[in-house]
Design a protein around this motif. Structure first.
Motif, short mmCIF file in Angstrom:
data_model
loop_
_atom_site.label_atom_id
_atom_site.label_comp_id
_atom_site.label_asym_id
_atom_site.label_seq_id
_atom_site.Cartn_x
_atom_site.Cartn_y
_atom_site.Cartn_z
N ASP A 166 83.93 36.50 34.98
CA ASP A 166 82.56 36.72 34.51
C ASP A 166 82.25 35.79 33.34
O ASP A 166 81.17 35.17 33.28
CB ASP A 166 82.42 38.19 34.09
N ALA A 167 83.19 35.65 32.40
CA ALA A 167 82.98 34.79 31.24
C ALA A 167 82.85 33.33 31.66
O ALA A 167 82.01 32.59 31.13
CB ALA A 167 84.14 34.95 30.25
N GLU A 175 89.73 45.84 31.71
CA GLU A 175 88.47 45.10 31.59
C GLU A 175 87.59 45.62 30.45
O GLU A 175 87.08 44.84 29.64
CB GLU A 175 87.74 45.29 32.92
N ARG A 203 86.32 41.72 22.56
CA ARG A 203 85.56 40.47 22.40
C ARG A 203 84.30 40.70 21.57
O ARG A 203 83.97 39.90 20.71
CB ARG A 203 85.20 39.88 23.75
N PHE A 211 92.59 37.65 27.35
CA PHE A 211 93.21 37.89 28.66
C PHE A 211 94.72 37.64 28.58
O PHE A 211 95.53 38.42 29.08
CB PHE A 211 92.60 36.98 29.72
N HIS A 239 102.80 46.52 33.04
CA HIS A 239 101.34 46.40 33.03
C HIS A 239 100.78 46.45 34.45
O HIS A 239 101.37 45.88 35.37
CB HIS A 239 100.91 45.07 32.38
N GLU A 282 91.06 43.73 38.33
CA GLU A 282 90.01 44.12 37.38
C GLU A 282 89.97 43.27 36.11
O GLU A 282 88.89 42.94 35.62
CB GLU A 282 90.14 45.60 37.07
N ARG A 283 91.14 42.93 35.57
CA ARG A 283 91.14 42.09 34.37
C ARG A 283 90.62 40.69 34.69
O ARG A 283 89.97 40.05 33.87
CB ARG A 283 92.53 41.99 33.77
N LEU A 284 90.92 40.22 35.88
CA LEU A 284 90.44 38.89 36.28
C LEU A 284 88.91 38.85 36.40
O LEU A 284 88.30 37.79 36.23
CB LEU A 284 91.08 38.46 37.60
N GLU A 285 88.31 39.99 36.69
CA GLU A 285 86.84 40.05 36.72
C GLU A 285 86.27 39.68 35.36
O GLU A 285 85.28 38.96 35.26
CB GLU A 285 86.37 41.47 37.03
N PHE A 286 86.89 40.22 34.31
CA PHE A 286 86.46 39.95 32.93
C PHE A 286 86.50 38.44 32.65
O PHE A 286 85.54 37.86 32.15
CB PHE A 286 87.38 40.71 31.96
N LEU A 287 87.61 37.82 33.04
CA LEU A 287 87.77 36.38 32.82
C LEU A 287 86.78 35.58 33.66
O LEU A 287 86.12 34.66 33.17
CB LEU A 287 89.22 35.99 33.18
#
Lengths: 245, 245
Positions: free
Chosen positions: B66-67, A86, A93, A78, B54, B59-64
């Motif tokens: 979720d983890a 995403e 990963r 991130f 950027h 959306e990128r925060l969803e990835f983080l």
């Protein structure tokens, strides 16, 4: 009888002490509790149970370790890949925590040498290495929490193995990159390879990359190809300013 | 000109202050940085970019997020379900972090009301709720780290919603469990239901479960069925000793 019991006690506590030393060397800090690490190297074939009748072996720790690995790598990506969306981050990963990669990591750390099992080591499949690696991460989390777990993952995976440029496909091979540059700049280069197995069970190779009669990169790995690539990568970062100029 | 600019500045900082207050109430502690939370509620339709070009949206925060969700829930299940093997724990986790469950959580917190978007709220699909929930978890991690993230997940998911007995299929419905017990014990029971929408956008129902003329459990939810089940569960824990005797 009590003498015999004491001898047994002494032997076992001596073994425990030896295990503690080995784990401390392996993870780079002293454990608070030894139990999670003992579980992380207990194979199901021993059929061990705790006082509540629950099975004790490393399989549940794999679940925990896998989750922590995913979280730490997600955080790293991130921050390091701000341009990736995403889906892209998810794909990167999976490359890093692929079964094959975890097997390599576990094998390089020699984790299988610590296992307690009724099955001889030679009969385990390849995935034993990755499974033990995940279980070890799980044990570190249980013992010391997220921050230490993160430290261990940085030390064993992220710093030595996670190469964003390479993962992004920008650099396929540091060796070819370096050879190209040497040819363009009319520099001589040689990869000097020699056997260097040392105390390892597996055969190891060491390599020195010499450019214009100067050793620029050194590395050691389980195959010639891997050692050359590693040395090239190191040389690349040493020469980066010149190469990119 | 400078007066107008100052007015704008004042308005915008006023809005920021309002947002900070809302986030503080939502997460239960004061953020250190406000930016991650702003990103967590920025929809891609705004087409926002940062100074490096950027995209800025949740959306990128969803990835983080979720983890982090997966890691915290894994830790909780590992401790709470000592009899479950790896596969069982994995299955239980998927139930807890299912799309449907995350949507319910995000909806209950009213996250969609905080979103900044060019698309009207009515046009979002159902998954917006769960996506915003994941992004919020990601923002908390970025802002305050793993421990706070864990706290938030305990408060919003684990304590109110993770019911191991129910997940394990041991209790399907607390309502039927309670009714059975009342009948066996010859106790009278009534579920008093009334509309209690209050300030919520969605219709809400409140219920009081009265057993032998005494209110034993109260609850509030978006459907009658859910409210009854919630009240029954609370009553169950109040009466647990008597029921299990």
């Amino acid at each position: 009888m009590s003498i015999i019991r004491n001898i047994f006690k002494y032997q076992s506590s001596n073994k425990d002490r030896q295990f503690l030393v080995t784990i401390t060397q392996l993870i780079g800090f002293k454990p608070k509790k030894i139990k999670p690490y003992q579980t992380a190297f207990t194979h199901r074939s021993l059929n061990l149970k705790n006082d509540k009748g629950h099975s004790v072996n490393y399989e549940r720790l794999e679940f925990l370790g896998d989750a922590m690995l995913s979280a730490v790598i997600a955080d790293h990506l991130f921050i390091e890949v701000p341009s990736g969306d995403e889906g892209y981050l998810t794909k990167m990963r999976s490359k890093i925590v692929s079964r094959e990669h975890l097997n390599e990591l576990g094998e390089a750390l020699g984790l299988v040498n610590l296992i307690k099992s009724k099955i001889p080591k030679t009969q385990f499949g390849r995935n034993i290495h990755g499974n033990l690696f995940e279980a070890l991460v799980g044990a570190i989390f249980l013992d010391k929490g997220y921050k230490f777990c993160e430290k261990f993952i940085y030390k064993t995976i992220i710093i030595p193995h996670v190469d964003i440029a390479k993962l992004e496909g920008k650099v396929i091979s540091y060796k070819s990159l370096l050879i190209e540059w040497c040819q363009k700049e009319k520099k001589t280069f040689t990869y000097n390879i020699y056997d260097d197995t040392g105390i390892d069970e597996l055969r190891h190779f060491a390599v020195k990359l010499v450019i214009d009669n100067k050793v620029i990169g050194k590395a050691r790995a389980t195959s010639k190809k891997k050692a050359e690539e590693k040395a090239s990568k190191r040389a690349f970062f040493v020469l980066q300013k010149e190469i990119e100029a």
